[in-house]
Design an enzyme around this catalytic site. Structure first.
Site, PDB file in Angstrom:
ATOM      1  N   TYR A 136      36.775  37.960  35.758  1.00  0.00           N
ATOM      2  CA  TYR A 136      36.245  38.964  36.694  1.00  0.00           C
ATOM      3  C   TYR A 136      37.197  39.136  37.877  1.00  0.00           C
ATOM      4  O   TYR A 136      37.596  40.251  38.237  1.00  0.00           O
ATOM      5  CB  TYR A 136      34.845  38.554  37.189  1.00  0.00           C
ATOM      6  CG  TYR A 136      34.401  39.347  38.407  1.00  0.00           C
ATOM      7  CD1 TYR A 136      34.032  40.679  38.296  1.00  0.00           C
ATOM      8  CD2 TYR A 136      34.390  38.764  39.685  1.00  0.00           C
ATOM      9  CE1 TYR A 136      33.662  41.421  39.425  1.00  0.00           C
ATOM     10  CE2 TYR A 136      34.022  39.491  40.807  1.00  0.00           C
ATOM     11  CZ  TYR A 136      33.654  40.824  40.671  1.00  0.00           C
ATOM     12  OH  TYR A 136      33.293  41.541  41.783  1.00  0.00           O
ATOM     13  N   SER A 161      37.092  42.810  45.945  1.00  0.00           N
ATOM     14  CA  SER A 161      36.239  41.676  46.294  1.00  0.00           C
ATOM     15  C   SER A 161      37.040  40.617  47.035  1.00  0.00           C
ATOM     16  O   SER A 161      38.253  40.462  46.804  1.00  0.00           O
ATOM     17  CB  SER A 161      35.685  41.076  44.998  1.00  0.00           C
ATOM     18  OG  SER A 161      35.110  39.814  45.238  1.00  0.00           O
ATOM     19  N   ILE A 170      25.245  48.364  45.266  1.00  0.00           N
ATOM     20  CA  ILE A 170      26.011  48.865  46.420  1.00  0.00           C
ATOM     21  C   ILE A 170      26.177  50.384  46.325  1.00  0.00           C
ATOM     22  O   ILE A 170      26.091  51.104  47.319  1.00  0.00           O
ATOM     23  CB  ILE A 170      27.386  48.165  46.517  1.00  0.00           C
ATOM     24  CG1 ILE A 170      27.209  46.639  46.493  1.00  0.00           C
ATOM     25  CG2 ILE A 170      28.112  48.573  47.790  1.00  0.00           C
ATOM     26  CD1 ILE A 170      28.497  45.846  46.328  1.00  0.00           C
ATOM     27  N   LYS A 224      39.896  42.417  39.353  1.00  0.00           N
ATOM     28  CA  LYS A 224      40.040  42.986  40.711  1.00  0.00           C
ATOM     29  C   LYS A 224      41.506  42.913  41.145  1.00  0.00           C
ATOM     30  O   LYS A 224      42.047  43.882  41.703  1.00  0.00           O
ATOM     31  CB  LYS A 224      39.149  42.244  41.711  1.00  0.00           C
ATOM     32  CG  LYS A 224      37.654  42.378  41.449  1.00  0.00           C
ATOM     33  CD  LYS A 224      37.184  43.810  41.544  1.00  0.00           C
ATOM     34  CE  LYS A 224      35.695  43.947  41.294  1.00  0.00           C
ATOM     35  NZ  LYS A 224      35.275  45.339  41.048  1.00  0.00           N
ATOM     36  N   ASN A 283      30.066  38.941  50.960  1.00  0.00           N
ATOM     37  CA  ASN A 283      28.849  38.723  50.152  1.00  0.00           C
ATOM     38  C   ASN A 283      27.750  39.705  50.538  1.00  0.00           C
ATOM     39  O   ASN A 283      26.987  39.444  51.479  1.00  0.00           O
ATOM     40  CB  ASN A 283      28.368  37.282  50.316  1.00  0.00           C
ATOM     41  CG  ASN A 283      29.305  36.286  49.673  1.00  0.00           C
ATOM     42  OD1 ASN A 283      30.499  36.264  49.959  1.00  0.00           O
ATOM     43  ND2 ASN A 283      28.788  35.472  48.788  1.00  0.00           N
ATOM     44  N   ASP A 289      33.425  26.931  42.894  1.00  0.00           N
ATOM     45  CA  ASP A 289      33.047  27.273  44.280  1.00  0.00           C
ATOM     46  C   ASP A 289      34.031  26.690  45.285  1.00  0.00           C
ATOM     47  O   ASP A 289      34.601  25.626  45.057  1.00  0.00           O
ATOM     48  CB  ASP A 289      31.649  26.717  44.600  1.00  0.00           C
ATOM     49  CG  ASP A 289      30.543  27.671  44.188  1.00  0.00           C
ATOM     50  OD1 ASP A 289      30.862  28.773  43.705  1.00  0.00           O
ATOM     51  OD2 ASP A 289      29.364  27.303  44.358  1.00  0.00           O
ATOM     52  N   GLY A 347      23.910  51.567  40.848  1.00  0.00           N
ATOM     53  CA  GLY A 347      23.922  50.120  41.065  1.00  0.00           C
ATOM     54  C   GLY A 347      23.536  49.752  42.490  1.00  0.00           C
ATOM     55  O   GLY A 347      23.213  50.618  43.318  1.00  0.00           O
ATOM     56  N   ARG A 366      28.883  23.630  42.203  1.00  0.00           N
ATOM     57  CA  ARG A 366      29.074  24.559  41.081  1.00  0.00           C
ATOM     58  C   ARG A 366      30.579  24.714  40.836  1.00  0.00           C
ATOM     59  O   ARG A 366      31.338  24.896  41.797  1.00  0.00           O
ATOM     60  CB  ARG A 366      28.451  25.912  41.441  1.00  0.00           C
ATOM     61  CG  ARG A 366      28.594  26.980  40.374  1.00  0.00           C
ATOM     62  CD  ARG A 366      27.792  28.224  40.702  1.00  0.00           C
ATOM     63  NE  ARG A 366      28.289  28.938  41.873  1.00  0.00           N
ATOM     64  CZ  ARG A 366      27.759  30.062  42.361  1.00  0.00           C
ATOM     65  NH1 ARG A 366      26.698  30.616  41.764  1.00  0.00           N
ATOM     66  NH2 ARG A 366      28.266  30.640  43.430  1.00  0.00           N
TER      67      ARG A 366
END
Ligand code: NAD
Ligand code: UD1
Length: 333
Positions: free
Chosen positions: A149, A125, A13, A153, A179, A295, A11, A292
């Site tokens: 999601y 994250s 990262i 984490k 990010n 956010d 992937g 959005r």
């Protein structure tokens, strides 16, 4: 040479981290089901480093496939990137996200325990800071989430924490990424999302190369200097170096340790657009649209802990990140 199992190693990262691991004389073993990456990435890692990692195309939900990797290799530590990561998709398919990310992690941990492998660096994250904390985020803040999601984490961090309480020999570093953007200097590896990108920089890259016609800026009425969202963008190669530092830390420290990996500096959407325009020499057309859902205005890391205990600090600035993203985009049209 120490064998490091890198789940999700083909992937975005993971591949950059494999390069750094090889450059730091670790022996890399990749496990990936290729659900969001390509087998050719193994060739690219070899092209960059001159060394080919051992690759298992395997799904972490397949317990016997995971077990086989531990039986065939003496694994010193695991760097665990494998997981599904699209926030919007996780809201549509929560069971798939919980099953893949949680069950997959439990399978890896069970095999680790069985084989006496007690060091893991986990991809967490900044999303675990939720919406109630205020930037700069410090690792002692309470964690929470707003979507499946993010909950995976938060929950995996809890599982890992519990494990270190039950088994004092375990060493866990949960790296909370801000990010990640940019690409390897060679332009051979980088971020190549399927379909229309959700994240800012991959989207801008596609506008810059003409695949998309303009960027929608999600809101310019936030309480930030120019009204657009502020984030802590970090070069993926700096992030990869952070994993080497975390691995070294786990070699001499036990217990559960969450650590931020960011630059400590925020850039607004319009500042990123400007930096990308400089990198590609073209104008990026923008349209201001409503915010959005989900956010927040501002997110950036407090980086003191990483500096103090990992002796690691991000180096690249936003201009370099955008230049490397553009170089990768041009080489992979
Ligand atoms: P990526 O999708 O490029 O890499 C994840 C890899 O895991 C992919 O190659 C995919 O094929 C593999 N994978 C997924 N499910 C698997 C399974 N069941 N078995 C085996 N392999 C599986 O994502 P990335 O951006 O490199 O992110 C790596 C990790 O970092 C993820 O856990 C992600 O949640 C976390 N993270 C990423 C970001 C980001 O902005 N990219 C930010 C914070 C945290
Ligand atoms: C998103 C995820 C986060 C995840 C991270 C890394 C959401 C709500 N959050 O973070 O959980 O950890 O990606 O994968 O999805 N923007 C635009 N136009 C675009 C795209 C983005 O204006 O087309 C803005 C956003 O409003 C934000 C900034 O750019 O202010 C960065 O967005 P993005 O790259 O998606 O990252 P995050 O929202 O920080």
């Amino acid at each position: 040479m120490k064998n490091i199992l890198v789940t999700g190693g083909t992937g975005f990262i993971g591949s950059h981290t494999c390069v750094k691991l090889i450059e730091n004389d670790y022996n890399v073993i990749i496990m990936d089901n290729l659900s969001n990456s390509k087998a050719e990435t193994v060739d690219k890692i070899e092209q960059i480093t001159g060394k080919r990692p051992l690759f298992y195309k395997a799904d972490m939900l397949d317990t016997s496939a995971v077990e086989k990797i531990f039986q065939e290799n003496d694994i010193f530590a695991v760097i665990h990137f494998a997981g599904l990561k699209a926030v919007g998709e996780s809201v549509q398919k929560p069971l798939e996200y919980y099953s893949n990310n949680l069950t997959g992690t439990l399978n890896i941990l069970s095999s680790m325990k069985k084989h006496g492998c007690e060091k893991i660096v986990f991809s967490s994250s900044a999303t675990v800071y939720g919406i109630d904390n205020k930037a700069p985020y410090t690792e002692d803040m309470p964690t929470s989430a707003t979507n499946p999601y993010g909950y995976t984490k938060v929950m995996i961090e809890q599982i890992l924490h519990d494990l270190t309480i039950a088994d004092a020999d375990f060493s866990v570093v949960a790296l909370r990424y801000f990010n990640p953007i940019g690409a390897h200097k060679s332009g051979l590896i980088g971020e190549d999302p399927n379909g229309i990108p959700n994240n800012l920089v991959p989207y801008i890259a596609q506008v810059a190369c003409g695949k998309l016609d303009h960027l929608r800026v999600f809101g310019n009425d936030y309480d930030t200097p120019d009204g657009t969202g502020v984030r802590d963008y970090i070069h993926v190669s700096d992030l990869a170096s952070g994993h080497i530092a975390a691995l070294k830390y786990s070699e001499c420290n036990k217990g559960f340790r969450p650590i931020n990996l960011g630059t400590g500096k925020g850039s607004s959407v319009l500042e990123v657009v400007k930096a990308y325009e400089k990198a590609c020499g073209k104008e990026i057309p923008v349209e201001i649209t409503p915010r959005r859902a989900g956010d927040i205005a501002t997110s950036f890391a407090d980086t003191k802990l990483a500096e103090e205990i990992l002796h690691w600090k991000a180096e690249a600035g936003i201009d370099e990140m955008c230049a490397d993203s553009w170089n990768f985009t041009l080489k992979n049209l």
